[in-house]
Design a protein around this motif. Structure first.
Motif, PDB file in Angstrom:
ATOM      1  N   PHE A  29      57.231  31.926  46.266  1.00  0.00           N
ATOM      2  CA  PHE A  29      56.987  32.269  47.664  1.00  0.00           C
ATOM      3  C   PHE A  29      57.772  33.524  48.055  1.00  0.00           C
ATOM      4  O   PHE A  29      57.218  34.444  48.660  1.00  0.00           O
ATOM      5  CB  PHE A  29      57.369  31.091  48.563  1.00  0.00           C
ATOM      6  CG  PHE A  29      57.197  31.370  50.026  1.00  0.00           C
ATOM      7  CD1 PHE A  29      55.934  31.372  50.590  1.00  0.00           C
ATOM      8  CD2 PHE A  29      58.301  31.625  50.827  1.00  0.00           C
ATOM      9  CE1 PHE A  29      55.769  31.634  51.945  1.00  0.00           C
ATOM     10  CE2 PHE A  29      58.141  31.892  52.180  1.00  0.00           C
ATOM     11  CZ  PHE A  29      56.873  31.891  52.743  1.00  0.00           C
ATOM     12  N   ARG A  30      59.035  33.573  47.686  1.00  0.00           N
ATOM     13  CA  ARG A  30      59.865  34.739  48.026  1.00  0.00           C
ATOM     14  C   ARG A  30      59.372  35.990  47.324  1.00  0.00           C
ATOM     15  O   ARG A  30      59.382  37.078  47.907  1.00  0.00           O
ATOM     16  CB  ARG A  30      61.327  34.463  47.678  1.00  0.00           C
ATOM     17  CG  ARG A  30      61.976  33.528  48.670  1.00  0.00           C
ATOM     18  CD  ARG A  30      63.451  33.358  48.406  1.00  0.00           C
ATOM     19  NE  ARG A  30      64.053  32.509  49.413  1.00  0.00           N
ATOM     20  CZ  ARG A  30      65.101  31.762  49.209  1.00  0.00           C
ATOM     21  NH1 ARG A  30      65.687  31.752  48.013  1.00  0.00           N
ATOM     22  NH2 ARG A  30      65.590  31.021  50.166  1.00  0.00           N
ATOM     23  N   GLN A  31      58.926  35.860  46.087  1.00  0.00           N
ATOM     24  CA  GLN A  31      58.390  37.021  45.363  1.00  0.00           C
ATOM     25  C   GLN A  31      57.135  37.548  46.048  1.00  0.00           C
ATOM     26  O   GLN A  31      56.950  38.757  46.162  1.00  0.00           O
ATOM     27  CB  GLN A  31      58.092  36.646  43.915  1.00  0.00           C
ATOM     28  CG  GLN A  31      59.331  36.454  43.067  1.00  0.00           C
ATOM     29  CD  GLN A  31      59.033  35.870  41.697  1.00  0.00           C
ATOM     30  OE1 GLN A  31      57.975  35.298  41.455  1.00  0.00           O
ATOM     31  NE2 GLN A  31      59.992  35.994  40.796  1.00  0.00           N
ATOM     32  N   GLU A  32      56.285  36.631  46.494  1.00  0.00           N
ATOM     33  CA  GLU A  32      55.071  37.051  47.195  1.00  0.00           C
ATOM     34  C   GLU A  32      55.416  37.718  48.528  1.00  0.00           C
ATOM     35  O   GLU A  32      54.801  38.714  48.901  1.00  0.00           O
ATOM     36  CB  GLU A  32      54.131  35.864  47.409  1.00  0.00           C
ATOM     37  CG  GLU A  32      53.463  35.427  46.121  1.00  0.00           C
ATOM     38  CD  GLU A  32      52.540  34.224  46.298  1.00  0.00           C
ATOM     39  OE1 GLU A  32      52.334  33.779  47.448  1.00  0.00           O
ATOM     40  OE2 GLU A  32      52.029  33.743  45.285  1.00  0.00           O
ATOM     41  N   GLU A  33      56.387  37.169  49.244  1.00  0.00           N
ATOM     42  CA  GLU A  33      56.828  37.791  50.499  1.00  0.00           C
ATOM     43  C   GLU A  33      57.369  39.191  50.251  1.00  0.00           C
ATOM     44  O   GLU A  33      57.066  40.122  50.999  1.00  0.00           O
ATOM     45  CB  GLU A  33      57.917  36.946  51.158  1.00  0.00           C
ATOM     46  CG  GLU A  33      57.423  35.848  52.034  1.00  0.00           C
ATOM     47  CD  GLU A  33      58.562  35.196  52.820  1.00  0.00           C
ATOM     48  OE1 GLU A  33      59.685  35.067  52.269  1.00  0.00           O
ATOM     49  OE2 GLU A  33      58.320  34.831  53.979  1.00  0.00           O
ATOM     50  N   GLU A  34      58.190  39.342  49.215  1.00  0.00           N
ATOM     51  CA  GLU A  34      58.754  40.654  48.885  1.00  0.00           C
ATOM     52  C   GLU A  34      57.661  41.644  48.494  1.00  0.00           C
ATOM     53  O   GLU A  34      57.716  42.810  48.873  1.00  0.00           O
ATOM     54  CB  GLU A  34      59.782  40.517  47.761  1.00  0.00           C
ATOM     55  CG  GLU A  34      61.062  39.839  48.199  1.00  0.00           C
ATOM     56  CD  GLU A  34      62.003  39.517  47.045  1.00  0.00           C
ATOM     57  OE1 GLU A  34      61.757  39.963  45.906  1.00  0.00           O
ATOM     58  OE2 GLU A  34      62.989  38.799  47.292  1.00  0.00           O
ATOM     59  N   ALA A  35      56.653  41.181  47.761  1.00  0.00           N
ATOM     60  CA  ALA A  35      55.547  42.055  47.377  1.00  0.00           C
ATOM     61  C   ALA A  35      54.760  42.495  48.610  1.00  0.00           C
ATOM     62  O   ALA A  35      54.369  43.672  48.722  1.00  0.00           O
ATOM     63  CB  ALA A  35      54.627  41.352  46.380  1.00  0.00           C
TER      64      ALA A  35
END
Length: 141
Positions: A29-35
């Motif tokens: 989830f955090r990786q997707e938010e950062e992307a």
């Protein structure tokens, strides 16, 4: 086999499913938010961003008239949901009578539109009618 004997073979043992742990989901989830944030920052710093932002506002401020049964599509820059896709039609199902005094940060969802999903089932969503324009069948690819 007698009643006192219990089958201890591996085949008859309960199966446990191993799901990713909560930290794995959180990491994804955090990786997707950062992307998404990186994508936004790149676009916001582009030469066309300010022009696109002004065009989005102008389009939002230019309402169209609809009635139940009309085919509509998202205006450019104003898609408010993942479905229907840009350029694909949706059908106006009904209008919602919204009470005055809606918070400024709320969407002004005043129309229900429907689209057929990949299983050919009618799905309905609410949206702000200012985001919609009559469907242009000639623009289909």
């Amino acid at each position: 086999m007698s009643d006192d004997m219990v089958d201890q073979s591996e085949e008859n043992q309960p199966k446990t499913l191993v799901a990713p742990s909560a930290p794995d989901f959180l990491t994804i989830f955090r990786q997707e938010e950062e992307a998404e944030l990186a994508k936004y920052k790149s676009y916001a710093n582009s030469a066309v961003y300010a022009d696109h932002l002004q065009r989005a506002l102008a389009s939002l401020q230019d309402p169209s008239e609809f009635q139940a049964g009309d085919l509509v599509q998202w205006k450019t820059f104003l898609r408010g949901a993942a479905y229907p896709a840009y350029g694909s039609p949706a059908i106006v199902v009904e209008f919602i009578d919204r009470a005055e005094g809606v918070d400024a940060d709320d969407e002004r969802d005043d129309v229900v539109i429907g689209y057929l999903n990949g299983d050919q089932d009618l799905r309905m969503i609410t949206t702000d009618s200012r985001r919609l324009t009559p469907w242009d069948a000639s623009a289909r690819k």
